[in-house]
Design an enzyme around this catalytic site. Structure first.
Site, PDB file in Angstrom:
ATOM      1  N   ASN A 189      15.018   9.542  15.125  1.00  0.00           N
ATOM      2  CA  ASN A 189      13.927  10.094  15.918  1.00  0.00           C
ATOM      3  C   ASN A 189      12.731  10.445  15.042  1.00  0.00           C
ATOM      4  O   ASN A 189      11.578  10.183  15.402  1.00  0.00           O
ATOM      5  CB  ASN A 189      14.396  11.337  16.669  1.00  0.00           C
ATOM      6  CG  ASN A 189      13.314  11.912  17.553  1.00  0.00           C
ATOM      7  OD1 ASN A 189      12.898  11.304  18.531  1.00  0.00           O
ATOM      8  ND2 ASN A 189      12.821  13.102  17.197  1.00  0.00           N
ATOM      9  N   ARG A 233      -0.154  -2.388 -11.789  1.00  0.00           N
ATOM     10  CA  ARG A 233      -1.022  -2.101 -12.932  1.00  0.00           C
ATOM     11  C   ARG A 233      -1.189  -3.280 -13.880  1.00  0.00           C
ATOM     12  O   ARG A 233      -2.187  -3.366 -14.601  1.00  0.00           O
ATOM     13  CB  ARG A 233      -0.474  -0.892 -13.696  1.00  0.00           C
ATOM     14  CG  ARG A 233      -0.639   0.424 -12.927  1.00  0.00           C
ATOM     15  CD  ARG A 233       0.229   1.526 -13.493  1.00  0.00           C
ATOM     16  NE  ARG A 233       1.648   1.314 -13.183  1.00  0.00           N
ATOM     17  CZ  ARG A 233       2.623   2.112 -13.589  1.00  0.00           C
ATOM     18  NH1 ARG A 233       2.343   3.170 -14.337  1.00  0.00           N
ATOM     19  NH2 ARG A 233       3.882   1.860 -13.258  1.00  0.00           N
ATOM     20  N   LYS A 284       8.891   3.743   2.536  1.00  0.00           N
ATOM     21  CA  LYS A 284      10.244   4.165   2.145  1.00  0.00           C
ATOM     22  C   LYS A 284      10.762   5.290   3.056  1.00  0.00           C
ATOM     23  O   LYS A 284      11.131   6.375   2.613  1.00  0.00           O
ATOM     24  CB  LYS A 284      10.297   4.610   0.688  1.00  0.00           C
ATOM     25  CG  LYS A 284       9.983   3.497  -0.313  1.00  0.00           C
ATOM     26  CD  LYS A 284      10.181   3.990  -1.748  1.00  0.00           C
ATOM     27  CE  LYS A 284       9.940   2.875  -2.758  1.00  0.00           C
ATOM     28  NZ  LYS A 284       8.502   2.563  -2.935  1.00  0.00           N
ATOM     29  N   THR A 337       0.817  -1.207   0.000  1.00  0.00           N
ATOM     30  CA  THR A 337       0.000   0.000   0.000  1.00  0.00           C
ATOM     31  C   THR A 337       0.856   1.264   0.000  1.00  0.00           C
ATOM     32  O   THR A 337       2.018   1.253   0.405  1.00  0.00           O
ATOM     33  CB  THR A 337      -0.911   0.034   1.243  1.00  0.00           C
ATOM     34  OG1 THR A 337      -0.093   0.104   2.426  1.00  0.00           O
ATOM     35  CG2 THR A 337      -1.786  -1.208   1.319  1.00  0.00           C
TER      36      THR A 337
END
Length: 279
Positions: free
Chosen positions: A101, A242, A95, A63
């Site tokens: 932090n 696709r 990604k 997703t």
């Protein structure tokens, strides 16, 4: 012991301690599917419809929730319900690429709260080991797993050579949380320095850029067949988007279903040939 390339997914599952890694391998074996569908659409209704149609044929859904224009948290709840209904794992392709932090906050908090629902996520190794430290502080207690982007499928990618080698070294130093790579080939032995060895190493390789009908998309993406990816390059999971739901966002469920089964069958056949099985 047989080489990783010749072991079944279930044999490999027995050797993994990370819960997300073990669950994915067991799901693949149970469903006889090494297919991950990447659902990159912008409307919640399209997103859920496609996943409900392809669900029976996949081991994993990938997703990008930040592209969904009408996102609200009920979408996550419905996604989790579909994950249970169709028995697949969830991979949010976030990604991450910031300091420790910051990524810890991005992973745990904000609008999406990714760590609460995504079994697997991924990160660029650009920031160095601190990115793994930050993400693992959130994900490891929840039984999550991390993939590092060691290579990419786009033309002209900079993720090559020493960059790839450093990504693999970072993974080896964090095997409790890093379960594999986004890559175009196996990473076994990559980045080992003189005198080093990595016995029993088993990192997943999830591979995008898989297509049966076209070789590119005009925007830099390059496609290879499931046979090239699984059998010839030794990768574990094929990622298709696709090629399964087309340019109309899966408006024809029967066509989507047929393509999902087509890719599932081709991916599994390549795996069986790799391990020498006819069953």
């Amino acid at each position: 012991m047989a080489s990783i390339l010749k072991q079944t997914y279930s044999q490999r599952a027995a050797n993994h301690t990370n819960p997300a890694a073990k669950a994915l391998l067991e799901t693949i074996e149970r469903k006889r599917s090494n297919l991950c569908v990447s659902v990159d659409v912008t409307k919640k209704a399209d997103f859920l419809r496609i996943i409900d149609v392809v669900g029976p044929y996949i081991c994993l859904v990938k997703t990008h929730v930040d592209v969904i224009e009408d996102f609200d948290y009920s979408l996550v709840e419905q996604l989790q319900e579909l994950s249970i209904k169709h028995d697949f794992q969830i991979f949010e392709d976030r990604k991450f690429a910031d300091i420790g932090n910051t990524v810890a906050l991005q992973y745990s908090s904000g609008v999406y709260k990714i760590a609460q629902w995504s079994h697997i996520t991924n990160a660029h190794p650009v920031p160095g080991p601190s990115i793994i430290t930050g993400l693992s502080s959130v994900g490891l207690p929840l039984g999550r797993g991390l993939l590092l982007l060691a290579e990419m499928s786009t033309k002209g990618s900079l993720a090559v050579g020493s960059y790839t080698e450093e990504a693999v070294r970072m993974a080896r130093a964090n095997r409790d949380f890093v379960i594999g790579f986004i890559a175009q080939r196996r990473m076994d032995g990559i980045g080992l320095r003189e005198g080093e060895s990595s016995p029993g190493e088993d990192f997943f390789v999830l591979t995008p850029g898989v297509g049966l009908d076209v070789k590119g998309d005009g925007m830099g993406q390059q496609y290879r067949t499931p046979r090239e990816v699984v059998l010839e390059s030794g990768c574990d999971v094929i990622i298709v988007g696709r090629g399964i739901y087309g340019k109309d966002n899966g408006a024809n469920p029967d066509a989507v279903r047929a393509q999902a089964e087509r890719y599932r069958e081709e991916g599994w056949k390549a795996y069986q040939e790799r391990i020498g099985s006819t069953v």
